[in-house]
Design a protein around this motif. Structure first.
Motif, PDB file in Angstrom:
ATOM      1  N   ARG A  51     -14.976  28.076  26.286  1.00 56.91           N
ATOM      2  CA  ARG A  51     -16.050  28.402  27.469  1.00 56.91           C
ATOM      3  C   ARG A  51     -17.144  29.776  27.238  1.00 56.91           C
ATOM      4  N   TYR A  52     -18.242  29.601  27.425  1.00 59.85           N
ATOM      5  CA  TYR A  52     -19.592  30.385  26.498  1.00 59.85           C
ATOM      6  C   TYR A  52     -19.537  31.828  26.865  1.00 59.85           C
ATOM      7  N   MET A  53     -19.509  32.708  26.582  1.00 63.28           N
ATOM      8  CA  MET A  53     -19.561  34.191  26.942  1.00 63.28           C
ATOM      9  C   MET A  53     -20.141  35.189  26.340  1.00 63.28           C
ATOM     10  N   GLU A  54     -20.653  36.076  26.904  1.00 63.52           N
ATOM     11  CA  GLU A  54     -21.695  36.833  26.775  1.00 63.52           C
ATOM     12  C   GLU A  54     -21.771  36.867  24.640  1.00 63.52           C
ATOM     13  N   GLY A  55     -22.822  36.676  23.835  1.00 66.99           N
ATOM     14  CA  GLY A  55     -22.307  37.130  22.565  1.00 66.99           C
ATOM     15  C   GLY A  55     -22.243  36.038  21.878  1.00 66.99           C
ATOM     16  N   ASP A  56     -21.852  34.968  22.110  1.00 62.30           N
ATOM     17  CA  ASP A  56     -21.335  34.246  21.636  1.00 62.30           C
ATOM     18  C   ASP A  56     -21.935  33.186  20.907  1.00 62.30           C
ATOM     19  N   HIS A  57     -21.582  33.047  19.710  1.00 65.29           N
ATOM     20  CA  HIS A  57     -23.542  31.579  18.817  1.00 65.29           C
ATOM     21  C   HIS A  57     -22.771  30.329  19.311  1.00 65.29           C
ATOM     22  N   VAL A  58     -24.276  30.468  19.745  1.00 66.49           N
ATOM     23  CA  VAL A  58     -24.309  28.808  20.330  1.00 66.49           C
ATOM     24  C   VAL A  58     -25.705  27.943  19.413  1.00 66.49           C
ATOM     25  N   GLY A  59     -25.233  26.974  18.745  1.00 63.03           N
ATOM     26  CA  GLY A  59     -25.860  25.857  18.864  1.00 63.03           C
ATOM     27  C   GLY A  59     -27.688  25.939  18.735  1.00 63.03           C
ATOM     28  N   HIS A  60     -28.594  25.747  18.191  1.00 67.87           N
ATOM     29  CA  HIS A  60     -29.772  26.251  19.153  1.00 67.87           C
ATOM     30  C   HIS A  60     -30.362  25.052  18.336  1.00 67.87           C
ATOM     31  N   THR A  61     -30.193  24.342  16.841  1.00 64.46           N
ATOM     32  CA  THR A  61     -31.310  23.904  16.073  1.00 64.46           C
ATOM     33  C   THR A  61     -30.539  23.168  15.473  1.00 64.46           C
ATOM     34  N   GLY A  62     -30.772  21.427  14.556  1.00 67.72           N
ATOM     35  CA  GLY A  62     -30.685  21.259  13.421  1.00 67.72           C
ATOM     36  C   GLY A  62     -28.963  20.379  13.487  1.00 67.72           C
ATOM     37  N   VAL A  63     -28.254  20.535  13.115  1.00 67.57           N
ATOM     38  CA  VAL A  63     -26.853  20.409  12.689  1.00 67.57           C
ATOM     39  C   VAL A  63     -26.478  21.465  13.631  1.00 67.57           C
ATOM     40  N   GLU A  64     -26.058  22.510  13.899  1.00 72.05           N
ATOM     41  CA  GLU A  64     -25.291  23.189  13.953  1.00 72.05           C
ATOM     42  C   GLU A  64     -25.755  23.046  15.440  1.00 72.05           C
ATOM     43  N   ALA A  65     -26.839  22.564  16.421  1.00 72.79           N
ATOM     44  CA  ALA A  65     -26.976  22.092  17.296  1.00 72.79           C
ATOM     45  C   ALA A  65     -26.084  20.688  18.031  1.00 72.79           C
ATOM     46  N   LYS A  66     -26.740  20.201  17.268  1.00 74.19           N
ATOM     47  CA  LYS A  66     -25.852  18.769  17.075  1.00 74.19           C
ATOM     48  C   LYS A  66     -24.519  18.356  16.697  1.00 74.19           C
ATOM     49  N   MET A  67     -23.605  19.629  15.860  1.00 68.81           N
ATOM     50  CA  MET A  67     -22.498  19.580  16.195  1.00 68.81           C
ATOM     51  C   MET A  67     -21.985  20.368  17.172  1.00 68.81           C
ATOM     52  N   GLU A  68     -22.313  21.344  17.551  1.00 68.68           N
ATOM     53  CA  GLU A  68     -21.630  22.099  18.507  1.00 68.68           C
ATOM     54  C   GLU A  68     -20.329  22.385  19.375  1.00 68.68           C
ATOM     55  N   HIS A  69     -19.794  20.844  19.478  1.00 70.62           N
ATOM     56  CA  HIS A  69     -18.476  21.376  20.045  1.00 70.62           C
ATOM     57  C   HIS A  69     -17.669  20.698  18.998  1.00 70.62           C
TER      58      HIS A  69
END
Length: 825
Positions: free
Chosen positions: A352-370
């Motif tokens: 689960r997301y907590m403050e300060g976590d990295h979250v995929g925003h664009t590109g492969v970082e976002a598409k492959m977030e999980h």
């Protein structure tokens, strides 16, 4: 008297029975309520009781890496320190609580006798001293960390705003859940009860928050030392009326309350800047050396950000929709094994997301977030027994791309202005149809492995300089499109262009495979397709500067299909397009991939099929005529696609009509193969025509040009065979207005009606410029094609003169990286 006694006894017994009945009724009500608490609310209350006996300590995890096909690390976490302060300190609730405790200690002799409002008044009198203590602590932290106090104060305001946004979102969801559950049980809850239950504190209000992110080790250790320092707070004692008594009270406090420095992760992108070299001796004559000489040698080129649009980025701010997206993924997409490993025995998601976590925003970082997102470790300690349960953290999984980072860098260097190939030159073609000399050219280059469908390179220029993300290229005067130099989107995938003559090979194979063309059929080139109309639908050499020639006159016979491809005869392919008609021409482009978004990882443009004005969802051929079909036969008219689509289409042709669809992320299973139904003999004739286009020294449009009176061949890489087609396409796609395209190819006007899979392209507008294409195939000499190459340069003029030499350098780059014989790393 006996009667009275009897009556008295009867009255007594009656009252006793009545009291017993009332007791039974009350007992029944109590039993009913107990049952309701046990069966309906019991599990929740029991969980609450259990939670109060447990202390949870979360341990950070590591986000997975992004690798290229050779194992080079393109994105990774680097350990750093985050300076954190508890939310209670930032929100002021710590100062409020300590002022109450301070007042209780100072006035302990009378505290029990004071009314609640008197206690509150005393505490409020001391609260400013604790607020001031917090401010002094933040100033001390700024000195130790070496950051401006203003930055800490601004970050504090950001945290308060972010947490309040999260809290409101949770309150709304809780309120809805409480009301839904009460409705399902047939209960009616008061508004006050609902609000009291819904407004419970969220986790973010009970945890520390990053106030200074990603500091170096030295600063982190200094902050840890600061955490241990204490000071004495002095405050004047007040009487019950709030007047100073002249005495001071003291209490020892941490210098910076509830301060900590915990390990965090800084996302690094090692290949964001790469330096490589270009061999000048392989460039066209004027670019071989300084001053147009034959100096040869090499030129060093540093390219920045060429992978950034694909890899994407992360943010360290959790948005309100992130937890919901995570919850939906666990419920609908995650495998049972993934969902099981994510949860603790108490049903808490370790991801689960907590403050300060990295979250995929664009590109492969976002598409492959999980995939990239790891799972925290958890230590649970029972307060009643002291027993401790440990769940080790699970690092995020690595994602491997099909791209080669060094090949990508070499091709990006080819497109750098300092090399000269991606700058408007005097020998690029007719000046009115292209940019002025010296202006930089924007464009894209794509390389696909034919056998696997894997994308080896996906280059777009210009790119955003990671050292100067706000900078932009200088916009030249007189260019009709406003955003030609905008580096914020990937031209290889996120913009569409008319294909022009590169599509003729596809028209040929589709017409022959659908019985509309006999192989080796010769069609006369008359110079213009419509009888009596010499001003429209003309062959490209039916112009005054070519002496109104025809390909029939040049060849001294009517061309067959291979010769028509070699010399790019418009009349031949107008004829085939007209024979197929609008519907089957659209079918052809669709079969070769136009209309599909083939790269989900970076968001590929879907391509445009059918009339630009058709937004009703009806038949896309509505309003199209055979003239439109003829135009589509040469890659003009109501058709546009991305450079990625073009490379994919030629890869499909090289496979004999077996379409894989390009892939960017390596998975466990190969992509499915679709047979689009091409006649092998037609494919062989198309490949023959593409070979002649590059290798015929007389009429091959992809063979050579003349620069300053000297013949210059486009392709000079040894040990390889090249097949290809040039395309000089009327520029109808500017980059000024976004267009939303549904998965079925229809244009969407109402944003509320967007179906899943909707993509963004750019609305076509007529222009006097032309886009320069070269799309081809290359393989070891004497062998079948191994790689498909697509090059497109915006508003650049002649496809052969501009994109041909760039494609030649792409082949040299493939050799340099060991993909083709004749070179080496």
């Amino acid at each position: 008297m006996g009667m009275y006694e009897k009556d008295g006894i009867g009255m007594f017994h009656g009252r006793l029975i009545m009291l017993a009945g009332l007791g039974l009724v009350g007992f029944a009500a109590l039993t009913t309520q107990l049952g309701r608490l046990s069966f309906h609310l019991g599990p929740g209350l029991r969980d609450q009781a259990e939670s109060r006996l447990e202390r949870l300590a979360w341990e950070p995890t590591v986000r997975g890496r992004i690798l290229d096909r050779t194992g080079r690390v393109l994105a990774q976490d680097r350990p750093t320190f985050d300076v954190r302060i508890d939310y209670s300190v930032l929100s002021g609730s710590w100062a409020e609580a300590r002022s109450i405790e301070f007042a209780r200690q100072v006035h302990r002799a009378v505290w029990r006798e004071l009314a609640p409002e008197q206690r509150d008044a005393l505490a409020r009198g001391y609260e400013p001293y604790f607020d001031e203590h917090v401010e002094h602590g933040l100033a001390e932290l700024a000195l130790v960390a070496g950051v401006p106090l203003e930055a800490i104060v601004a970050r504090k305001a950001e945290v308060l705003e972010e947490v309040e946004t999260i809290r409101k979102g949770y309150v709304d969801r809780r309120r809805e859940q409480i009301e839904d559950r009460a409705l399902a049980r047939g209960e009616e809850l008061s508004k006050e009860l609902v609000e009291r239950q819904a407004n419970r504190p969220v986790a973010e209000q009970k945890q520390p928050h990053t106030i200074i992110p990603q500091v170096e080790d030295a600063v982190g250790f200094a902050v840890l030392a600061l955490r241990e320092r204490t000071t004495v707070l002095e405050a004047p004692v007040h009487d019950l009326e709030g007047n100073p008594t002249g005495t001071l009270a003291r209490t020892e406090l941490p210098l910076v309350p509830r301060l900590d420095a915990g390990h965090s992760r800084n996302r690094q992108y090692p290949y964001s800047s790469i330096t490589t070299e270009i061999d000048r001796s392989t460039l066209p004559g004027p670019l071989k050396g300084d001053g147009g000489g034959r100096g040869g040698g090499s030129i060093g080129v540093t390219v920045k950000g060429t992978m950034d649009a694909i890899i994407g980025s992360v943010r360290d701010t959790v948005h309100a929709e992130d937890p919901k997206r995570r919850e939906d993924w666990l419920k609908t997409t995650a495998t049972p094994e993934e969902a099981a490993i994510a949860e603790t025995s108490r049903g808490v998601d370790r991801g689960r997301y907590m403050e300060g976590d990295h979250v995929g925003h664009t590109g492969v970082e976002a598409k492959m977030e999980h995939t990239l997102r790891g799972l925290r470790g958890l230590r649970v300690r029972r307060l009643d027994t002291g027993k401790q349960t440990v769940i080790e953290r699970t690092p995020g999984r690595d994602v491997t791309l099909t791209l080669d980072a060094m090949l990508q860098a070499r091709i990006a260097a080819i497109l750098a202005p300092e090399v000269g190939l991606a700058v408007a030159q005097g020998w690029h073609g007719n000046p009115p149809s292209r940019r002025d000399d010296g202006q930089p050219l924007a464009g894209a280059a794509v390389v696909i492995d034919i056998e696997s469908g894997e994308v080896l390179a996906l280059v777009s220029t210009p790119t955003i300089d990671p050292d100067d993300p706000a900078g932009s290229a200088t916009r030249p005067e007189g260019v009709e499109t406003q955003d030609w130099d905008d580096p914020r989107f990937n031209r290889a995938t996120s913009a569409v262009y008319p294909p022009g003559s590169i599509a003729k090979a596809l028209t040929l194979t589709w017409a022959a495979s659908r019985g509309e063309q006999e192989l080796h059929e010769r069609i006369e080139c008359t110079g213009h397709f419509l009888p009596g109309r010499e001003d429209i639908l003309r062959c490209w050499i039916w112009r005054s500067d070519f002496g109104f020639q025809t390909h029939s006159s040049q060849l001294e016979h009517d061309p067959d299909e291979a010769e028509a491809l070699m010399c790019s005869c418009n009349i031949y392919f107008y004829t085939l397009g007209s024979r197929l008609g609008p519907q089957r021409m659209l079918d052809a482009y669709r079969a070769f991939g136009a209309g599909d978004p083939p790269l989900d990882a970076v968001g590929s443009a879907a391509g445009i099929l059918g009339p630009m004005t058709n937004t009703s969802g009806d038949d896309p051929t509505r309003g199209l005529t055979n003239v439109d079909a003829a135009l589509m036969g040469i890659g003009q008219g109501p058709i546009a696609w991305s450079p990625l689509h073009a490379a994919d289409a030629f890869a499909t042709l090289a496979r004999g009509g077996k379409r894989l669809g390009p892939t960017l992320v390596r998975g466990d299973e190969p992509p499915p193969i679709e047979d689009i139904g091409l006649d092998p003999a037609a494919v062989e004739r198309a490949l023959r025509g593409l070979w002649l286009s590059v290798n015929d020294p007389k009429l091959g449009t992809g063979n050579h040009t003349t620069i300053r009176g000297e013949r210059v061949e486009y392709f000079n890489a040894p040990g390889v065979d090249v097949w290809g087609k040039t395309g000089t396409a009327q520029a109808v796609a500017t980059l000024t207005k976004e267009l939303r395209i549904a998965p079925n190819g229809n244009i969407i006007d109402d944003p509320d009606d967007e179906p899943p899979g909707t993509t963004t392209v750019f609305r076509p507008v007529k222009s006097r410029y032309t886009h320069a294409w070269f799309v081809g195939l290359v393989g070891p000499e004497g062998q079948k094609p191994k790689y498909s190459i697509s090059v497109m340069m915006e508003f650049a003029g002649s496809g052969g003169r501009v994109s041909g030499p760039i494609a030649n350098q792409v082949i040299h780059a493939l050799q340099a990286q060991g993909y083709l014989p004749g070179g080496g790393p």
